[in-house]
Each structure stands twice: as structure tokens, then as C-alpha cells.
Design an enzyme around this catalytic site. Structure first.
Site, PDB file in Angstrom:
ATOM      1  N   LYS A  43      17.985  -4.257  -7.930  1.00  0.00           N
ATOM      2  CA  LYS A  43      18.926  -3.057  -7.526  1.00  0.00           C
ATOM      3  C   LYS A  43      18.092  -2.077  -8.496  1.00  0.00           C
ATOM      4  O   LYS A  43      17.526  -2.352  -9.875  1.00  0.00           O
ATOM      5  CB  LYS A  43      20.601  -3.517  -7.642  1.00  0.00           C
ATOM      6  CG  LYS A  43      20.187  -1.528  -6.694  1.00  0.00           C
ATOM      7  CD  LYS A  43      21.055  -1.992  -5.116  1.00  0.00           C
ATOM      8  CE  LYS A  43      21.692  -1.406  -4.291  1.00  0.00           C
ATOM      9  NZ  LYS A  43      22.126  -1.401  -3.094  1.00  0.00           N
ATOM     10  N   GLY A  67      35.586   5.573  10.948  1.00  0.00           N
ATOM     11  CA  GLY A  67      33.513   6.261  10.840  1.00  0.00           C
ATOM     12  C   GLY A  67      33.082   5.396  11.967  1.00  0.00           C
ATOM     13  O   GLY A  67      33.091   4.353  12.500  1.00  0.00           O
ATOM     14  N   GLY A 106      29.175   6.007  11.996  1.00  0.00           N
ATOM     15  CA  GLY A 106      28.155   6.264  12.211  1.00  0.00           C
ATOM     16  C   GLY A 106      27.343   5.764  12.014  1.00  0.00           C
ATOM     17  O   GLY A 106      27.493   4.875  13.154  1.00  0.00           O
ATOM     18  N   ASN A 107      26.272   4.734  11.271  1.00  0.00           N
ATOM     19  CA  ASN A 107      25.597   4.392  11.939  1.00  0.00           C
ATOM     20  C   ASN A 107      25.710   3.240  12.487  1.00  0.00           C
ATOM     21  O   ASN A 107      26.319   2.140  13.460  1.00  0.00           O
ATOM     22  CB  ASN A 107      23.950   3.764  11.220  1.00  0.00           C
ATOM     23  CG  ASN A 107      23.636   5.455  10.779  1.00  0.00           C
ATOM     24  OD1 ASN A 107      23.189   5.973  12.126  1.00  0.00           O
ATOM     25  ND2 ASN A 107      23.267   5.712   9.440  1.00  0.00           N
ATOM     26  N   VAL A 108      26.817   2.136  11.809  1.00  0.00           N
ATOM     27  CA  VAL A 108      27.511   0.621  11.371  1.00  0.00           C
ATOM     28  C   VAL A 108      28.966   0.995  12.308  1.00  0.00           C
ATOM     29  O   VAL A 108      28.320   0.529  13.660  1.00  0.00           O
ATOM     30  CB  VAL A 108      27.694   0.063  10.373  1.00  0.00           C
ATOM     31  CG1 VAL A 108      28.379  -1.065  10.857  1.00  0.00           C
ATOM     32  CG2 VAL A 108      27.098   0.208   9.451  1.00  0.00           C
TER      33      VAL A 108
HETATM   34  P1  NAD Z   1      27.222   6.821   8.415  1.00  0.00           P
HETATM   35  O1  NAD Z   1      27.093   7.191   6.960  1.00  0.00           O
HETATM   36  O2  NAD Z   1      25.494   6.704   8.734  1.00  0.00           O
HETATM   37  O3  NAD Z   1      27.958   6.580   8.071  1.00  0.00           O
HETATM   38  C1  NAD Z   1      29.671   7.147   7.963  1.00  0.00           C
HETATM   39  C2  NAD Z   1      30.379   7.329   8.697  1.00  0.00           C
HETATM   40  O4  NAD Z   1      31.714   7.654   8.062  1.00  0.00           O
HETATM   41  C3  NAD Z   1      30.067   8.805   9.036  1.00  0.00           C
HETATM   42  O5  NAD Z   1      29.839   9.049  10.795  1.00  0.00           O
HETATM   43  C4  NAD Z   1      31.409   9.349   8.510  1.00  0.00           C
HETATM   44  O6  NAD Z   1      31.388  11.016   8.975  1.00  0.00           O
HETATM   45  C5  NAD Z   1      32.347   9.122   8.957  1.00  0.00           C
HETATM   46  N1  NAD Z   1      33.526   9.537   7.866  1.00  0.00           N
HETATM   47  C6  NAD Z   1      33.376   9.525   6.375  1.00  0.00           C
HETATM   48  N2  NAD Z   1      34.776   9.389   5.988  1.00  0.00           N
HETATM   49  C7  NAD Z   1      35.340   8.837   6.434  1.00  0.00           C
HETATM   50  C8  NAD Z   1      37.263   9.565   6.558  1.00  0.00           C
HETATM   51  N3  NAD Z   1      38.064   9.754   5.598  1.00  0.00           N
HETATM   52  N4  NAD Z   1      37.811   9.283   7.541  1.00  0.00           N
HETATM   53  C9  NAD Z   1      36.711   8.749   8.616  1.00  0.00           C
HETATM   54  N5  NAD Z   1      35.397   8.928   8.823  1.00  0.00           N
HETATM   55  C10 NAD Z   1      35.004   8.588   8.110  1.00  0.00           C
HETATM   56  O7  NAD Z   1      26.910   5.160   6.648  1.00  0.00           O
HETATM   57  P2  NAD Z   1      27.303   3.534   8.183  1.00  0.00           P
HETATM   58  O8  NAD Z   1      25.426   3.531   7.285  1.00  0.00           O
HETATM   59  O9  NAD Z   1      27.468   3.667   9.160  1.00  0.00           O
HETATM   60  O10 NAD Z   1      27.271   2.793   6.596  1.00  0.00           O
HETATM   61  C11 NAD Z   1      28.996   2.617   7.094  1.00  0.00           C
HETATM   62  C12 NAD Z   1      29.475   1.901   5.468  1.00  0.00           C
HETATM   63  O11 NAD Z   1      28.952   0.853   5.795  1.00  0.00           O
HETATM   64  C13 NAD Z   1      29.313   3.187   4.592  1.00  0.00           C
HETATM   65  O12 NAD Z   1      30.320   2.204   3.693  1.00  0.00           O
HETATM   66  C14 NAD Z   1      28.131   1.879   4.240  1.00  0.00           C
HETATM   67  O13 NAD Z   1      28.011   1.101   2.514  1.00  0.00           O
HETATM   68  C15 NAD Z   1      28.543   0.066   4.446  1.00  0.00           C
HETATM   69  N6  NAD Z   1      27.101  -0.589   4.814  1.00  0.00           N
HETATM   70  C16 NAD Z   1      26.447  -0.066   5.784  1.00  0.00           C
HETATM   71  C17 NAD Z   1      25.098  -1.140   5.901  1.00  0.00           C
HETATM   72  C18 NAD Z   1      24.250  -0.206   7.147  1.00  0.00           C
HETATM   73  O14 NAD Z   1      23.407  -1.136   7.298  1.00  0.00           O
HETATM   74  N7  NAD Z   1      23.719   0.699   7.211  1.00  0.00           N
HETATM   75  C19 NAD Z   1      24.829  -2.175   5.444  1.00  0.00           C
HETATM   76  C20 NAD Z   1      25.837  -2.391   4.403  1.00  0.00           C
HETATM   77  C21 NAD Z   1      27.062  -1.985   4.211  1.00  0.00           C
END
Ligand code: NAD
Length: 372
Positions: free
Chosen positions: A81, A181, A183-185
Site C-alpha cells: 500500500k 449503502g 453507492g458504487n458497490v
Molecule cells: P461509495 O462512496 O460509492 O458508497 C457508499 C454509500 O454509502 C454512499 O451512497 C453513502 O451515502 C452511503 N452511506 C454512508 N454512510 C451511510 C450510513 N450511515 N447509512 C447508510 N448509507 C450510508 O463507496 P463504495 O465504493 O460503494 O464502497 C462501499 C464500501 O465498500 C466501502 O466500505 C469500501 O471501502 C468498500 N469496498 C469497495 C470496493 C469497490 O470496488 N468500490 C472494493 C472493496 C471494498
């Protein structure tokens, strides 16, 4: 505490590189935790750390986490990292990322970088100008682009394995799943769960996202404060970390916790407490490895179909964790670490005798890219 004391306190890292360039204002640290399985891969985080020690501890912790994640995912990658100290909103520049890229290049492939919190596609493009040892680059540059759909597909596989283990069924039809949540995932997880016929309830702190996905997928929604305590079969955290803690654990009304968010347990003891309560926990870093699998495929020469196929492995990996948990009478969070450590021990030992095919393929692909 002195720097070297701090380093040995946070693991047995192979190499720590301090990167400094006064002209462009670069202060960065690269930590290579373990390369027994292959080159150390892990993103570059840019963060306004309060102290240099805080940045060092973060990079040491995160790089060790990558070793475990790659190993448990069955990938021939090690853990590394990097952190850049600075405000990602105001202190980014072409010079900063190109100087950083030169440091990455000087490691000759021992460390491969990617996006992380505070860094994005443009930054990776600058790094790519100086070194081929970068992955997760934009599609326009022949990379794999956004990993989230692959992460989400892996999460689906993790949920399926957990449902099989706990509810003894292969189908998600009618299984009650609460998704935190969107978001993207999370939004992609919901998309897959809809296709499986699950009974879904969602939430997000962003009301516009809730409205969008409720309309698009015809799912129910609840308030962000209520999702963790919703009566359901599977709770799927896909927002932030530390959702399983002293304040929440006794109020959970689920049988399974399986989601993509990183660091879902506030402390390891919360994993033991889940086990004691009869709640099956699918360890986060095993469940959310689909994105890492996707960038690994990029290193081999990218194919979206192959990447998608690879994420199906999450099912088997989660099952292996459950087996170890039962075999050794330990929580699944500890079983995941054991799975990762056992593989490093066995395969790492073999690699000492022979460097192996996959690692050399990674190198030759990247060298080819470099020569274009
Ligand atoms: P993102 O920022 O696109 O989405 C996160 C979502 O969670 C947002 O829509 C936000 O508004 C919402 N959120 C935040 N706090 C909240 C709460 N208290 N209650 C409800 N919703 C809430 O992030 P992402 O890329 O979707 O990642 C989500 C999680 O997955 C993170 O923990 C990230 O570290 C993990 N992750 C992501 C990936 C990836 O490929 N993007 C890979 C491994 C792990």
C-alpha cells in the site's frame, strides 16, 4: 516511539520506502508487507494525515491487510500500500503524481499501485506516465475501469455461500436482505439481488439515491438508523466500517452478516460475539475481493468476462472460511486470517523453490505495456 519501533510494532513488513521530492512537495510512504505469493499490490491513499507517524501506521496496517486479502482470494499477489501525505482537494498536481510514479517505478514491479481513497483516474494516468506498475487504470488506457460491479458480484457470491451455509438453500428467492449503502458497490449488489428474487430493503443517508433505486428496482426502503436492526435473514453492510460494535451487536435481528464494506467489525472480539449469538459472519475482506480479482485480471491482460468469472470464486473462498471455522472452533474472522496464512505458508514455500508461472505472466504483460 521511534520510527523503527513503530514499524516493528505493526507487523513484519519486508520493505518500507519513504518518498520525498521537495520541488513538487511529495511526501509519501510505500509499504511492502509480503511478496511470498507475488508482487505486492495495493492502492495509493492521499490523506491529510495529522502527523507522519499517523501516515506510517496507516500504510503499515493497510499493506498487511492487502496480504491477507490477496491470499484468501487465491490470487498470486502480495500485499502493499502507499500513502501520500497531503490534502487531496488542494495539493494534487501532475508533478506530485509523476514524482510518486518514479518512486514506484524504482521498485521494478515489487509494488504495483492502484486508486484508493483520495486518488482517482487522473492521478493514475500521471503515475502511468512514469511507470507500468499501476493497475485499475481507465478503460481508455486499456485498463479495467471501475471495479465496483465486480466487487458487488463477489458480494452476491458471499451472500449466496452464507445463505447456503446457514439457511441450507441455494436460492435467494424470498430471502430477506437488508442493504446498507447504495453507492458504487451497494447499488450493484441490489441489482444482482433483484435478479435473484430476494426480498430486499435498502437505505442510504443520501435520500436522492434511495429515491432513485427504490424507483428503479422496486424495493422497499427504511431509515439509515433502522437498517441494522431490521428483522431479516441477511444484513449486508455496503457503506462504512465498524458497523458491528458494542452499541449495535445486541440489537441485530439478522441470521447472517455479509456485505462489501471494509472493516465491518469494530474489534476482532465482535466477530467472536457474533459467533456466540449464532449470527454467521462472512468476513469482509473475503467477500469484497471481487474488485481485487478484477485488477489482477487487468495485470494478466484484461477481459471483462474473465474478471466476472473470477469473482465467482468468492463463493468457494467464503465456504473455505466456514469450513476452517468449524474445523478449528474459531470465529469466521479468525478463520479467514488462518486461510490466508495457511496459503502463504504452503504456496510461499513452493515459490521459494520456483518463481511460478502467474507471477512471471504479470511481469511480462506489464513489460509489454511499458514497451508500447
Ligand atoms: P461509495 O462512496 O460509492 O458508497 C457508499 C454509500 O454509502 C454512499 O451512497 C453513502 O451515502 C452511503 N452511506 C454512508 N454512510 C451511510 C450510513 N450511515 N447509512 C447508510 N448509507 C450510508 O463507496 P463504495 O465504493 O460503494 O464502497 C462501499 C464500501 O465498500 C466501502 O466500505 C469500501 O471501502 C468498500 N469496498 C469497495 C470496493 C469497490 O470496488 N468500490 C472494493 C472493496 C471494498
Amino acid at each position: 516511539m521511534g520510527t523503527f519501533e513503530l514499524i516493528s510494532k505493526h507487523g513484519d513488513h519486508e520493505e518500507i520506502i519513504f518518498c520525498h521530492d521537495k520541488t513538487v512537495g511529495l511526501k509519501a510512504i510505500i509499504a511492502i508487507h509480503n511478496t511470498a505469493l507475488g508482487p505486492a499490490l495495493g492502492g495509493t491513499r492521499m490523506w491529510n494525515y495529522k502527523t507522519e507517524d499517523e501516515a506510517l501506521v496507516d500504510v503499515l496496517r493497510l499493506s498487511k491487510g492487502m496480504t491477507y486479502k490477496a491470499s484468501a482470494a487465491g490470487l498470486n499477489l502480495g500485499g502493499g500500500k502507499a500513502v501520500i501525505i497531503g490534502d487531496p482537494k488542494t495539493q494534487k498536481s501532475e508533478g506530485l503524481f509523476r514524482a510518486f510514479g518514479q518512486f514506484v517505478n524504482s521498485l521494478n514491479g515489487k509494488y504495483i499501485t492502484a486508486e484508493d481513497v483520495g486518488t482517482g483516474e487522473m492521478d493514475m494516468e500521471y503515475i502511468f506516465m512514469e511507470t507500468p506498475w499501476v493497475t485499475g487504470i481507465p478503460k481508455d488506457f486499456g485498463g479495467s475501469g471501475d471495479p465496483s460491479p465486480y466487487t458487488a458480484h463477489g458480494v452476491l457470491m458471499g451472500i449466496k455461500a452464507s445463505v447456503k451455509e446457514k439457511l441450507k438453500t441455494d436460492s435467494l428467492k424470498g430471502v430477506r436482505i437488508a442493504v446498507q449503502g447504495l453507492g458504487n458497490v451497494g447499488s450493484n449488489v441490489v441489482k444482482y439481488l433483484v435478479q435473484e428474487g430476494a426480498d430486499i430493503i435498502v437505505t442510504d443517508i443520501d435520500p436522492d439515491r434511495v429515491k432513485k433505486y427504490v424507483n428503479e428496482f422496486k424495493v422497499r426502503a427504511t431509515h439509515p438508523e433502522e437498517i441494522l436492526f431490521t428483522e431479516c435473514d441477511v444484513l449486508s453492510p455496503n457503506a462504512m466500517g465498524a458497523v458491528i460494535n458494542d452499541q449495535t451487536i445486541n440489537k441485530l435481528k439478522c441470521q447472517i452478516v455479509a456485505g462489501g464494506a471494509n472493516n465491518q467489525l469494530l474489534e476482532p472480539r465482535h466477530g467472536d460475539e457474533l459467533k456466540a449469538k449464532g449470527i454467521l459472519y462472512a468476513p469482509d475482506y473475503v467477500v469484497n475481493a471481487g474488485g481485487l480479482m478484477n485488477v489482477f485480471v487487468e495485470l494478466e491482460g484484461y477481459s471483462p468476462d474473465r474478471a466476472f468469472d473470477k469473482t465467482k470464486k468468492v463463493y468457494d473462498n467464503v465456504m473455505k472460511v466456514f469450513e476452517i471455522s468449524k474445523r478449528d472452533h474459531i470465529g469466521t474472522h479468525t478463520a479467514a486470517d488462518r486461510l490466508a496464512e495457511e496459503r502463504i505458508k504452503t504456496i510461499g514455500h513452493l515459490k521459494q523453490r520456483h518463481p511460478g508461472k502467474s507471477a512471471s505472466r504479470v511481469f511480462s504483460t506489464l513489460k509489454e505495456v511499458n514497451n508500447r
